[in-house]
Design a protein around this motif. Structure first.
Motif, mmCIF file in Angstrom:
data_model
loop_
_atom_site.group_PDB
_atom_site.id
_atom_site.type_symbol
_atom_site.label_atom_id
_atom_site.label_comp_id
_atom_site.label_asym_id
_atom_site.label_seq_id
_atom_site.Cartn_x
_atom_site.Cartn_y
_atom_site.Cartn_z
ATOM 1 N N GLU A 113 0.834 -1.211 0.000
ATOM 2 C CA GLU A 113 0.000 0.000 0.000
ATOM 3 C C GLU A 113 0.862 1.251 0.000
ATOM 4 O O GLU A 113 0.574 2.223 -0.711
ATOM 5 C CB GLU A 113 -0.921 -0.007 1.222
ATOM 6 N N GLN A 114 1.950 1.252 0.776
ATOM 7 C CA GLN A 114 2.843 2.406 0.810
ATOM 8 C C GLN A 114 3.513 2.627 -0.534
ATOM 9 O O GLN A 114 3.652 3.763 -1.000
ATOM 10 C CB GLN A 114 3.890 2.217 1.903
ATOM 11 N N LEU A 115 3.926 1.544 -1.195
ATOM 12 C CA LEU A 115 4.554 1.662 -2.516
ATOM 13 C C LEU A 115 3.557 2.204 -3.542
ATOM 14 O O LEU A 115 3.908 3.035 -4.385
ATOM 15 C CB LEU A 115 5.088 0.305 -2.962
ATOM 16 N N LEU A 116 2.303 1.742 -3.436
ATOM 17 C CA LEU A 116 1.281 2.230 -4.350
ATOM 18 C C LEU A 116 1.038 3.722 -4.142
ATOM 19 O O LEU A 116 0.912 4.486 -5.110
ATOM 20 C CB LEU A 116 -0.021 1.451 -4.144
ATOM 21 N N THR A 117 0.978 4.145 -2.886
ATOM 22 C CA THR A 117 0.769 5.559 -2.587
ATOM 23 C C THR A 117 1.897 6.412 -3.147
ATOM 24 O O THR A 117 1.668 7.474 -3.732
ATOM 25 C CB THR A 117 0.653 5.778 -1.070
ATOM 26 N N LEU B 213 -1.914 16.912 -2.384
ATOM 27 C CA LEU B 213 -2.695 16.066 -1.492
ATOM 28 C C LEU B 213 -2.005 14.734 -1.240
ATOM 29 O O LEU B 213 -2.054 14.194 -0.123
ATOM 30 C CB LEU B 213 -4.087 15.832 -2.082
ATOM 31 N N MET B 214 -1.354 14.193 -2.251
ATOM 32 C CA MET B 214 -0.659 12.927 -2.077
ATOM 33 C C MET B 214 0.482 13.043 -1.069
ATOM 34 O O MET B 214 0.812 12.081 -0.377
ATOM 35 C CB MET B 214 -0.128 12.417 -3.414
ATOM 36 N N ARG B 215 1.078 14.219 -0.972
ATOM 37 C CA ARG B 215 2.148 14.402 0.032
ATOM 38 C C ARG B 215 1.586 14.284 1.446
ATOM 39 O O ARG B 215 2.312 13.886 2.368
ATOM 40 C CB ARG B 215 2.848 15.742 -0.189
ATOM 41 N N ILE B 216 0.318 14.638 1.623
ATOM 42 C CA ILE B 216 -0.323 14.422 2.924
ATOM 43 C C ILE B 216 -0.338 12.929 3.254
ATOM 44 O O ILE B 216 -0.099 12.531 4.396
ATOM 45 C CB ILE B 216 -1.758 14.985 2.909
ATOM 46 N N LYS B 217 -0.608 12.106 2.237
ATOM 47 C CA LYS B 217 -0.640 10.662 2.430
ATOM 48 C C LYS B 217 0.756 10.099 2.666
ATOM 49 O O LYS B 217 0.963 9.301 3.592
ATOM 50 C CB LYS B 217 -1.262 9.990 1.204
ATOM 51 N N THR B 218 1.717 10.477 1.838
ATOM 52 C CA THR B 218 3.047 9.884 1.949
ATOM 53 C C THR B 218 3.739 10.288 3.247
ATOM 54 O O THR B 218 4.618 9.573 3.720
ATOM 55 C CB THR B 218 3.924 10.274 0.750
ATOM 56 N N LYS C 82 -2.030 1.837 17.646
ATOM 57 C CA LYS C 82 -0.922 2.171 16.759
ATOM 58 C C LYS C 82 -1.322 3.332 15.857
ATOM 59 O O LYS C 82 -2.487 3.510 15.513
ATOM 60 C CB LYS C 82 -0.537 0.957 15.916
ATOM 61 N N GLY C 83 -0.328 4.115 15.457
ATOM 62 C CA GLY C 83 -0.584 5.273 14.626
ATOM 63 C C GLY C 83 -0.284 5.027 13.169
ATOM 64 O O GLY C 83 -0.058 3.893 12.736
ATOM 65 N N LEU C 84 -0.261 6.101 12.414
ATOM 66 C CA LEU C 84 0.004 6.040 10.987
ATOM 67 C C LEU C 84 1.481 5.846 10.708
ATOM 68 O O LEU C 84 2.329 6.419 11.389
ATOM 69 C CB LEU C 84 -0.467 7.336 10.325
ATOM 70 N N GLY C 85 1.799 5.037 9.695
ATOM 71 C CA GLY C 85 3.185 4.873 9.273
ATOM 72 C C GLY C 85 4.101 4.334 10.347
ATOM 73 O O GLY C 85 5.263 4.726 10.440
ATOM 74 N N ASN C 86 3.574 3.457 11.208
ATOM 75 C CA ASN C 86 4.357 2.879 12.316
ATOM 76 C C ASN C 86 4.798 3.918 13.334
ATOM 77 O O ASN C 86 5.694 3.667 14.137
ATOM 78 C CB ASN C 86 5.583 2.122 11.787
#
Length: 239
Positions: A4-8, A25-30, A117-121
């Protein structure tokens, strides 16, 4: 999770060549600043932008901002002059009530005991010290500093802080439990402008939110209910 992270990241690179707004907006996700799926983040931005383009009168509101990812998207969609108020406990969320079902109480127990647990470990955002300062910094880092964009961050539980007298054009209600959602609806809905929009983050996720929305709107007419992705968008019809 890795896939999922690679796809994002791949989507982010693609959008950087196609659409500057979507790339932002994608930078918010990454950078792991939102729990929203990519499509829901885009829908939130697009809906807020549509309200802005239509010049609907009133404030923009967000209730519950986590690390500020969705607030960044909303701030980018509005004009700099329009006031945007972000309400949050900026700490651990309040406990649920008897109006919430077992799913909510189980989730709160996980949060309260420090096991969430939070986002992105990373650690769960509610455990973060000085969370309001972190959100302020995240907004600035993504090009929407609060002072220059008429954004106000308001700390506290909604029943203590959310007292509104102005018209409202758009609201993103992201506060999970029954009592919190109902507090927001009681303040926001009566002041929603014609063609204004409410976006409920948790209607399809948590029983308390769903119960509050269904109960509140059970005797109200003049609204259109639309499922967009995994979120509920409610639009007030023009009077």
């Amino acid at each position: 999770m890795i896939a999922e992270q690679l796809l994002t990241k791949a989507q982010s690179l693609l959008y950087s060549f196609v659409d500057k707004e979507k790339a932002a907006l994608m930078r918010i996700k990454t950078q792991h600043l939102t729990y929203l799926a990519t499509s829901d983040l885009f829908n939130l931005y697009d809906t807020a932008a549509e309200v802005e383009r239509a010049q609907i009168a009133g404030l923009f509101i967000e209730t519950g901002c986590a690390l500020g990812g969705s607030a960044i998207a909303i701030a980018k969609a509005k004009s700099k002059q329009r006031e945007f108020r972000v309400y949050d406990a900026f700490g651990l969320i309040p406990p649920p009530s008897e109006k919430d079902d077992a799913d909510v109480h189980m989730r709160y127990e996980e949060i309260k005991t420090g096991k969430s647990k939070g986002l992105g470990n990373n650690p769960y955002y509610g455990y973060t010290e000085n969370l309001k300062d972190v959100v302020t910094a995240n907004l600035a880092k993504h090009g929407v500093p609060i002072e220059a964009n008429n954004i106000k961050l308001i700390k506290g539980y909604f029943e203590d802080t959310l007292y509104l007298t102005e018209p409202i054009a758009f609201a993103h209600i992201d506060c999970d439990w029954y009592a919190s959602v109902m507090s927001c609806l009681m303040q926001i809905e009566p002041r929603l402008s014609p063609n204004g929009v409410l976006v409920f983050d948790d209607y399809y996720a948590w029983s308390g939110c769903r119960s509050a929305v269904d109960e509140y709107f059970s005797d109200k007419a003049g609204y259109t209910f639309i499922k967009k992705g995994r979120k509920l968008h409610v639009k007030k019809t023009a009077s």
